[in-house]
Structures are given as structure tokens and as C-alpha cells.
Motif scaffolding. Structure first.
Motif, PDB file in Angstrom:
ATOM      1  N   ASN A 179      19.850 -37.230 -20.005  1.00 50.48           N
ATOM      2  CA  ASN A 179      20.823 -36.419 -20.731  1.00 50.48           C
ATOM      3  C   ASN A 179      21.990 -35.957 -19.882  1.00 50.48           C
ATOM      4  O   ASN A 179      23.090 -35.752 -20.407  1.00 50.48           O
ATOM      5  N   GLN A 180      21.774 -35.785 -18.562  1.00 47.60           N
ATOM      6  CA  GLN A 180      22.869 -35.249 -17.755  1.00 47.60           C
ATOM      7  C   GLN A 180      24.071 -36.190 -17.730  1.00 47.60           C
ATOM      8  O   GLN A 180      25.202 -35.759 -17.614  1.00 47.60           O
ATOM      9  N   GLY A 181      23.863 -37.500 -17.834  1.00 46.53           N
ATOM     10  CA  GLY A 181      24.944 -38.442 -18.110  1.00 46.53           C
ATOM     11  C   GLY A 181      25.907 -38.718 -16.988  1.00 46.53           C
ATOM     12  O   GLY A 181      26.893 -39.418 -17.190  1.00 46.53           O
TER      13      GLY A 181
ATOM     14  N   GLY B  61      40.173 -49.960 -29.549  1.00 46.83           N
ATOM     15  CA  GLY B  61      40.187 -51.264 -28.889  1.00 46.83           C
ATOM     16  C   GLY B  61      39.078 -51.423 -27.885  1.00 46.83           C
ATOM     17  O   GLY B  61      38.914 -52.486 -27.290  1.00 46.83           O
ATOM     18  N   ASP B  62      38.288 -50.356 -27.647  1.00 44.84           N
ATOM     19  CA  ASP B  62      37.105 -50.392 -26.778  1.00 44.84           C
ATOM     20  C   ASP B  62      37.467 -50.758 -25.339  1.00 44.84           C
ATOM     21  O   ASP B  62      36.982 -51.749 -24.791  1.00 44.84           O
ATOM     22  N   ASN B  63      38.296 -49.896 -24.740  1.00 42.30           N
ATOM     23  CA  ASN B  63      38.747 -50.161 -23.369  1.00 42.30           C
ATOM     24  C   ASN B  63      38.453 -49.033 -22.387  1.00 42.30           C
ATOM     25  O   ASN B  63      38.403 -49.277 -21.181  1.00 42.30           O
ATOM     26  N   ILE B  64      38.274 -47.804 -22.873  1.00 43.71           N
ATOM     27  CA  ILE B  64      38.220 -46.678 -21.938  1.00 43.71           C
ATOM     28  C   ILE B  64      36.805 -46.446 -21.407  1.00 43.71           C
ATOM     29  O   ILE B  64      35.809 -46.839 -22.012  1.00 43.71           O
ATOM     30  N   THR B  65      36.728 -45.811 -20.245  1.00 46.91           N
ATOM     31  CA  THR B  65      35.466 -45.352 -19.668  1.00 46.91           C
ATOM     32  C   THR B  65      35.627 -43.884 -19.296  1.00 46.91           C
ATOM     33  O   THR B  65      36.744 -43.388 -19.133  1.00 46.91           O
ATOM     34  N   GLY B  66      34.504 -43.193 -19.134  1.00 45.05           N
ATOM     35  CA  GLY B  66      34.557 -41.786 -18.785  1.00 45.05           C
ATOM     36  C   GLY B  66      33.358 -41.062 -19.345  1.00 45.05           C
ATOM     37  O   GLY B  66      32.300 -41.655 -19.584  1.00 45.05           O
TER      38      GLY B  66
ATOM     39  N   VAL C 250      36.114 -42.033 -27.527  1.00 47.29           N
ATOM     40  CA  VAL C 250      36.549 -40.704 -27.119  1.00 47.29           C
ATOM     41  C   VAL C 250      35.954 -40.367 -25.747  1.00 47.29           C
ATOM     42  O   VAL C 250      34.812 -40.706 -25.447  1.00 47.29           O
ATOM     43  N   LYS C 251      36.767 -39.709 -24.932  1.00 49.42           N
ATOM     44  CA  LYS C 251      36.299 -39.196 -23.637  1.00 49.42           C
ATOM     45  C   LYS C 251      37.090 -37.936 -23.311  1.00 49.42           C
ATOM     46  O   LYS C 251      38.142 -37.662 -23.912  1.00 49.42           O
ATOM     47  N   SER C 252      36.603 -37.160 -22.361  1.00 50.68           N
ATOM     48  CA  SER C 252      37.352 -36.008 -21.884  1.00 50.68           C
ATOM     49  C   SER C 252      38.292 -36.469 -20.769  1.00 50.68           C
ATOM     50  O   SER C 252      38.142 -37.561 -20.208  1.00 50.68           O
ATOM     51  N   THR C 253      39.230 -35.610 -20.428  1.00 53.97           N
ATOM     52  CA  THR C 253      40.178 -35.949 -19.347  1.00 53.97           C
ATOM     53  C   THR C 253      39.597 -35.640 -17.968  1.00 53.97           C
ATOM     54  O   THR C 253      40.216 -35.966 -16.958  1.00 53.97           O
ATOM     55  N   PHE C 254      38.407 -35.026 -17.928  1.00 55.40           N
ATOM     56  CA  PHE C 254      37.791 -34.685 -16.645  1.00 55.40           C
ATOM     57  C   PHE C 254      37.051 -35.899 -16.078  1.00 55.40           C
ATOM     58  O   PHE C 254      36.264 -36.536 -16.794  1.00 55.40           O
ATOM     59  N   PRO C 255      37.226 -36.215 -14.793  1.00 54.59           N
ATOM     60  CA  PRO C 255      36.487 -37.338 -14.186  1.00 54.59           C
ATOM     61  C   PRO C 255      35.020 -36.972 -13.970  1.00 54.59           C
ATOM     62  O   PRO C 255      34.638 -35.795 -13.997  1.00 54.59           O
ATOM     63  N   PHE C 256      34.181 -37.998 -13.744  1.00 52.14           N
ATOM     64  CA  PHE C 256      32.759 -37.761 -13.494  1.00 52.14           C
ATOM     65  C   PHE C 256      32.543 -36.795 -12.337  1.00 52.14           C
ATOM     66  O   PHE C 256      31.616 -35.987 -12.341  1.00 52.14           O
ATOM     67  N   SER C 257      33.405 -36.881 -11.345  1.00 55.65           N
ATOM     68  CA  SER C 257      33.214 -36.085 -10.126  1.00 55.65           C
ATOM     69  C   SER C 257      33.538 -34.611 -10.314  1.00 55.65           C
ATOM     70  O   SER C 257      33.249 -33.797  -9.438  1.00 55.65           O
TER      71      SER C 257
ATOM     72  N   ARG D  59      32.810 -43.646 -31.098  1.00 51.01           N
ATOM     73  CA  ARG D  59      32.209 -44.287 -29.917  1.00 51.01           C
ATOM     74  C   ARG D  59      32.447 -43.412 -28.684  1.00 51.01           C
ATOM     75  O   ARG D  59      33.476 -43.528 -28.022  1.00 51.01           O
ATOM     76  N   PRO D  60      31.503 -42.538 -28.379  1.00 54.62           N
ATOM     77  CA  PRO D  60      31.687 -41.726 -27.185  1.00 54.62           C
ATOM     78  C   PRO D  60      31.460 -42.541 -25.916  1.00 54.62           C
ATOM     79  O   PRO D  60      30.669 -43.492 -25.907  1.00 54.62           O
ATOM     80  N   CYS D  61      32.152 -42.149 -24.861  1.00 52.35           N
ATOM     81  CA  CYS D  61      31.806 -42.659 -23.541  1.00 52.35           C
ATOM     82  C   CYS D  61      30.534 -41.944 -23.087  1.00 52.35           C
ATOM     83  O   CYS D  61      29.831 -41.358 -23.903  1.00 52.35           O
TER      84      CYS D  61
END
Length: 752
Positions: free
Chosen positions: A369-371, A673-678, A705-712, A655-657
Motif C-alpha cells: 500500500n505504501q506505493g 494517451g497513457d504516457n505519464i508516470t508518478g 492522473v498523478k500528483s506533481t510531487f516526485p516519489f522522493s 487510470r491512477p499512477c
């Protein structure tokens, strides 16, 4: 004969007039006699006759108050002519009408009686009896434009941000004439959701008692509007309301029976500032990370929810003991019993194949779940094919009838390369001794564009007190459940006449019919929408105010009618004796515009990427790189999406990241278009799904959909200063139709 209103007989002591009075009174009809001599009238017509004592040659005697309630007039006034040699007091010489006597005018001149008197009489009764072409309240008249003092009244009065106004465009109307335009921008921000324009109170009340309703000539946009009429000088008071549907891009006439609604006490005044609550929202996968959040939000808003789960004990522990459950497994079709889904109108599907770390996880699936941190994944439990494809097919079949199809449900006529017929049979006035006759035939080439059509045709006659023809279906073997829809739409070629559609919900033959009249335009193929809310309960042409409410879940038969009679003694204004013909190509249940998604699916970003040519898999999320090792998880997720898109159900696919346990509130990026990651918060995705259910901009859209915050960088929220609520509509508005990401596959498919 219609009895709503008084019949005035002018010249009621004359040879014709007194006979008219006698016949009308013998039939129990309300009569007033217009006479000059009260004593003579009471002696001739009886002491209890209701009189207007006046002289049509003297305008000042025709006081408006005397004519109140007069709806019809028989005028038998005539200049008095008699023999020069004189006559008896009863005018026997003149009245016998056979033997000739030299005539002369007795009393007032022909000019005064026949012309000036006629002018005075018409002016006296005009407002009460009404004009054939109606009374202009607003808009284009005979070389004039009558305006009204409109002003905006929007949801800003409740804290919303919608806005509207009303302008006059001098050349923007039909055929280049002036028109009014009600325009604006509506938003659900701050629980808003309505715009309106309202006139100032009229300086004097408009008396429209001579008329049956209001007709609006307008250019539609496919939306449903309301007309609200008030009868009190108080500002904040009851409004007598009628909703009406419009056809996009067409000038059309809407005839409101708002006066009858007022008389029958059917009054509604609504504020649209909350999510529609007519029907249950089903959350599938309700114990998952997104699903349980969806349930919590919906319940916090007081909305009716059912949770579809496999494990009842786990669900009640997680969601509460009072949660309404459907215990079933979408991978097992036999567990999806139709009765369990009764009343479900919308679905949020958060079911997903279970993926977890190979090394194992905690009972709460904390590692998965932490993802953010990567663990080597594997499928836990049922396969992607069984959950994402077979399960999706089973779920769609279980809810399809309840949530409805965007293009409606065909009841009769031309469908996709088919023609669905019904067992129509004639039911004419011969059952009452009349001689009218009709039938219903199918013409395989007589329809629009040369296709098949049904034709309701016949010959109607008022002989023997008849005056109606109809065709009625046999009772359906099983009731049609149209509770997912808002009304019935007829595609027909008009002939300028008014017809009725009658819907019955009882197996009994001689029973209440829920009825709507509709007007047709001559020689034109047109679509006529009859909202279920407009159907009135009628039995033998009389409104049954004590009838049960119309139940669209139990439709047993349909009837088409052309009749001299409307309801409650009123007459069909378009009725004429003789032949008629109404081609009818379809009857279809429809969902009212604007259509919003009724099936929102939580999918996954990356579903089109495993076989995308030229894609660097090393830069892609684990599920894309490991699609084959994970039993083609994304391939089957895409196949499941395709089942939704092909189902005809109004949908949205989110489609969530990578999903995280972070709070909602971060800035978002919506893409197609199924291109983003995050990454993106499960809380946020739950809110997006609920918002999509109410947004026409999300209809039939597929988006990532994704947030603008990076994984880090973890996203946190200060409880003392939370971020503002998002208006997801602003994101939905930028989405485009038909973009799924499959466009890039170039026919490259994977063998599974």
C-alpha cells in the motif's frame, strides 16, 4: 362537452338565443344570458337565470367584472326588423318567416348593432375566451418585440459561483428575427449547481385563465430546463414548475401544462445543489484501498451506498456493522444474483487483481500500500484474466439494466441492424358504438432513409358520439424495467396533429394509464421526448388524483391514441375527422441530457505500454516491465477497459499512477494517451471517482492522473491549514474523447 367555464348567450331573449339557453341548461352546463331587459328575460327564461344586463351598443354597460368566468360565447344578437304595418308583442308575423311583410328597421340602426355592438362585445369577452394563436407574454409578435424585466438569480445566493443573464439579440432568432437568450456558466463549486433568470413582479397580474398552458419557442441544446410561474407578489414563495427537455440545435416549441399542474396541486420548487440521490451507488471492491475511501465519502454525504464484497466479516469490521452489503464474487457469475442489484443506478468499480511482495506482507498489506518503495511483486489469489476480464464481464452484465445505456434502451423499432416489433392491436371507439377504425403496420422501406418503420394509421369519426382511435400492445410477458431511464423518446414523422402515448403498469386490462400528449410538426421526422415525470394517471379520459405514482420498473403495455378528447373534459385543439397516418420508427427509453458517467472504473496507468513499439521498458513502472511475469496483468486490465467502452454504459475510466497512502490535496496532472508516470494518493483517486459520477465532462473519457510531487518527496498536509477542495470539473473539462493510448500500438498485439 367541456364544462370548465361559463357559456355566454348574447341576445338570449331572441328566437335563436332563448332556444340556445334552454338546450344548454337542459344539459346542466353553466350559462349566462346577456340581455337588455331583465324583467322580460326572467319572464321568458325563468327567475333563476344568471343574467348580464347590458346593451352591446353602449360600451360603458359592458363592465369587465360581469364577464368574469366566461369562456365561450354564442352571439344571437341581431338588429330588429319588423313589418311596417306593425306586429304582435310576440313578433308573430316576423317570426313565422314564410309569408312576406314589407320590412323596416325597429330600434337601433344596423351600424350601431351589427358593427359598433359587435366591436364592443368582442372587446368585452376577448380576454376571457382567449385568442386562437394565444396571448404573447414575451418575444416576437406582429411586427413587435415584447420584452420583460429579466434579472439573474443564481446559486451565488447560496455561496455558489454560477452566473447567468438574459439578453435580447435583434437578429439571432429564427429566420433572423429578434430573440431573447438565457445564457451563462454553471458550476458545482461550493455545492452550487443552478442558474436562473426571473422577471420582476408584473405591475398587474396576468389573467391567462382563458388558456391551457404556456408555449415556449426556443432553440434547444439537449439540456433539461425548468419554467417556474408564481402567483404571489411575495418574492420567496411557491413556484409552479414544469421541466422540459430540448433537442440540440433545433428550433422547437415546448407546451407546458403548468396551469393544470397548478390546479391539480402538483407543485415543485427545487434547488439543485446536491448530488442526485435517486438510486443506489454500488462500490465494487469496497474493502480495497480506494474502495473503502469511496464508501466513507459517499456515506459522509448521506448518499445511498451498497458495498460489493467477498468477505462479509471483513467488510463489516472495516466499513461498519450497518453497511449495506452485496456479498458476491465477480469472478463467479452465479453469485451475482439480479435481485441483489435492485435499485443500483451508479457504480464505482475499484476491484483489482491482488498483487503483493513475493517476500510476503503484513495483514494490512502495508508494504504494497505504501506505493513508493519497490518490492518484487507477484499475483496473489485469482488470475488477472479471471478478475480483470471475466470478472469485469460478469459485473457489467449484473449492473447493465440498472444503470442504463447512454443511447437508451430500444422498446420498439429500428435498432442495430434489427427491427424489434411489438404485438399491436386496434382499440377504437367501436367499443363505445363509434365507427372510427385504425391499425398498426410495419413498412419495411417507408421509414427515415428508406429503412423500416411502424405506421399508426386509420380514419377517425365523431359519428355516434365517437372520436378516437388507438393501438395498444398486448401485455408484455415480463414487465419492462426502465427505472434506469428518464423517459420515452419517439422517433416519428409528424402530421401536425396531437397524439397520446399511454403507458400501463398493471396486468389488468381496464386500468389507469399513465399518459402524455405530444404535438407533431407536419411532414418532418422528429424526436419527441416524454419524461416519465410528465405522465399523468388517467382513467377513461379523467385524471385519477388518487392513483399510485408511476413506476418505471413495471411497464406492462403501451398504447398510441389519436382522440378528440384530451383530459377532464378538454378537447384536442388539433383534432379533425378523417384519415390520419403517423409513421413511428422507434420507441426508446432515454437518459436525460446532460448524461454523466454511471460506471466509473479505477484502472491503472500503463495498460497500453507493454507491447508499445519503441518504448524503453527500463524507464517504466514495474507492472509494465513485468507484465508477462505477472500473468499479463496490464493486458487483461486493458481488455477489461475495452469491455466497459463497448458496453454502451455511460462510463469514465480513471487510470491512477502508483497509489500511495498520502493524503489528498497535492496539485494534480491529468493526462491522456497513457504516457505519464508518478504517484497519486488513494484519497485523491476516491474523490476523483465520486466527482466523475456527476460531471458530463468526464463522460466516456479515459485518463491518467498523478500528483506533481516526485516519489522522493512525501506529500503532507497541515491539519490546521488544509488545502482547499478541488473542483475536479476544471480537470475534466480539458479531457478529449477517444484517447486511450491504444492509438500507439499500431496493431501490435500480445498473444495470451
Amino acid at each position: 362537452m367541456e364544462t370548465s367555464g361559463i357559456i355566454l348567450v348574447a341576445g338570449a331573449t331572441g328566437g335563436v338565443g332563448r332556444r340556445v339557453v334552454d338546450i344548454l341548461r337542459s344539459r346542466g352546463l353553466p350559462v349566462k344570458a346577456l340581455v337588455r331587459n331583465e324583467e322580460k328575460a326572467r319572464k321568458m327564461l325563468g327567475p333563476d337565470i344568471d343574467l348580464i344586463v347590458a346593451d352591446i351598443t353602449k360600451e360603458n354597460t359592458l363592465v369587465p367584472e360581469k364577464f368574469k368566468g366566461v369562456r365561450k360565447v354564442i352571439n344571437a344578437v341581431s338588429v330588429i326588423v319588423g313589418p311596417k304595418e306593425g306586429d304582435t308583442p310576440e313578433r308573430q308575423k316576423y317570426n313565422q318567416g314564410v309569408r312576406f311583410f314589407e320590412p323596416e328597421i325597429k330600434g337601433d340602426s344596423p351600424e350601431l348593432v351589427e358593427y359598433v355592438g359587435m366591436k364592443n362585445l368582442i372587446n368585452a369577452v376577448k380576454d376571457g375566451v382567449g385568442l386562437e394563436n394565444g396571448k404573447l407574454i414575451f418575444g416576437v409578435g406582429d411586427n413587435t418585440f415584447k420584452d420583460l424585466p429579466w434579472g439573474a438569480l443564481d446559486d451565488v445566493v447560496m455561496g455558489g459561483v454560477s452566473e447567468s443573464n438574459f439578453i435580447v439579440d435583434l437578429t439571432g432568432g429564427e429566420n433572423g428575427v429578434p430573440t431573447g437568450i438565457f445564457k451563462g456558466n454553471v458550476s458545482t463549486t461550493n455545492n452550487g449547481g443552478f442558474t436562473s433568470v426571473r422577471t420582476k413582479n408584473f405591475s398587474e397580474a396576468e389573467d391567462l385563465s382563458a388558456y391551457d398552458g404556456l408555449e415556449l419557442r426556443l432553440k434547444g441544446d439537449g439540456l433539461r430546463y425548468k419554467l417556474i410561474v408564481r402567483t404571489s407578489q411575495d418574492w420567496d414563495t411557491v413556484g409552479y414548475t414544469a421541466s422540459f427537455d430540448t433537442s440540440p440545435g433545433q428550433w422547437q416549441s415546448f407546451v407546458s401544462s403548468v396551469f393544470e399542474k397548478l390546479t391539480n396541486g402538483s407543485t415543485t420548487e427545487e434547488t439543485v445543489n446536491e448530488m442526485e440521490t435517486s438510486g443506489i451507488i454500488l462500490v465494487a471492491g469496497a474493502t480495497g484501498g480506494v474502495g473503502r475511501r469511496v464508501v466513507d465519502i459517499l456515506r459522509s454525504r448521506g448518499l445511498p451506498v451498497k458495498a460489493l464484497v467477498r468477505n462479509e466479516e471483513k467488510a463489516r469490521k472495516m466499513l461498519g456493522p450497518d453497511i449495506d452489503l452485496i456479498v458476491a464474487d465477480i469472478t463467479k457469475e452465479n453469485t451475482l444474483v439480479p435481485e441483489k442489484f435492485k435499485g443500483v443506478r451508479k457504480v464505482i468499480n475499484a476491484v483489482s487483481v491482488i498483487v503483493g511482495p513475493k517476500e510476503g506482507d503484513t495483514p494490512e498489506r502495508q508494504k504494497y500500500n505504501q506505493g513508493v518503495r519497490f518490492f518484487e511483486p507477484e499475483i496473489k489469489g485469482d488470475s488477472p484474466e479471471l478478475v480483470e476480464y471475466v470478472g469485469m464481464k460478469n459485473l457489467i452484465n449484473a449492473v447493465k439494466d440498472g444503470v442504463g445505456l447512454e443511447n437508451g434502451k430500444l422498446i420498439f423499432g429500428v435498432g442495430d441492424n434489427t427491427f424489434k416489433d411489438l404485438p399491436w392491436g386496434a382499440l377504437d371507439d367501436v367499443v363505445m358504438g363509434g365507427v372510427s377504425e385504425s391499425n398498426f403496420i410495419v413498412d419495411l422501406t417507408g421509414g427515415e432513409n428508406g429503412g423500416p418503420t411502424g405506421i399508426f394509421k386509420g380514419n377517425v369519426s365523431t359519428t355516434n358520439n365517437g372520436g378516437f382511435t388507438s393501438v395498444r400492445t398486448k401485455n408484455f410477458p415480463e414487465a419492462e424495467d426502465l427505472s434506469a431511464y428518464d423517459g420515452l423518446e419517439l422517433r416519428l414523422k409528424g402530421d401536425g396533429l396531437r397524439y397520446k402515448l399511454i403507458v400501463r403498469t398493471s396486468q389488468d386490462w381496464d386500468t389507469v394509464g399513465y399518459t402524455a400528449s405530444f404535438d407533431t410538426s407536419p411532414g418532418q421526422w422528429q424526436s419527441v421526448r416524454l419524461p416519465f415525470s410528465s405522465l399523468r394517471p388517467v382513467f377513461r379520459a379523467r385524471t385519477k388524483s388518487d392513483a399510485p405514482p408511476f413506476n418505471p420498473a413495471s411497464i406492462i403495455s403501451l398504447q398510441l391514441m389519436f382522440s378528440k378528447f384530451e383530459y377532464d373534459g378538454k378537447l384536442n385543439p388539433t383534432f379533425k375527422e378523417g384519415p390520419f397516418e403517423l409513421p413511428l420508427s422507434t420507441i426508446r427509453a432515454y437518459i436525460q441530457d446532460p448524461v454523466t458517467p454511471r460506471f466509473v472504473h479505477v484502472g491503472s496507468a500503463g495498460v497500453t505500454r507493454p507491447e508499445r513499439p519503441g518504448l524503453d521498458l527500463s524507464t517504466q513502472p514495474p507492472a509494465v516491465r513485468l507484465n508477462k511475469e505477472l500473468d499479463f496483468i496490464l493486458t487483461y486490465k486493458l481488455k477489461g477497459e475495452d469491455l466497459i467502452r463497448e458496453s454502451g454504459i455511460p462510463y469514465a475510466i480513471v487510470r491512477p499512477c502508483a497509489l500511495t497512502e498520502e493524503p489528498a490535496g497535492a496539485d494534480l496532472i491529468f493526462d491522456q494517451g497513457d504516457n505519464i508516470t508518478g504517484k497519486v494518493s488513494r484519497d485523491e483517486v476516491a474523490r476523483i471517482c465520486i466527482a466523475a459520477l456527476e460531471s458530463p465532462h468526464a463522460l466516456n473519457k479515459t485518463f491518467e492522473v498523478k500528483s506533481t510531487f516526485p516519489f522522493s518527496e512525501p506529500f503532507t498536509v497541515d491539519p490546521e491549514n488544509p488545502p482547499p477542495e478541488k473542483d475536479y470539473n476544471e480537470y475534466f473539462k480539458n479531457l478529449k474523447d477517444g484517447i486511450t493510448g491504444k492509438e500507439a500500438l499500431e496493431q501490435s498485439t500480445v498473444s495470451v
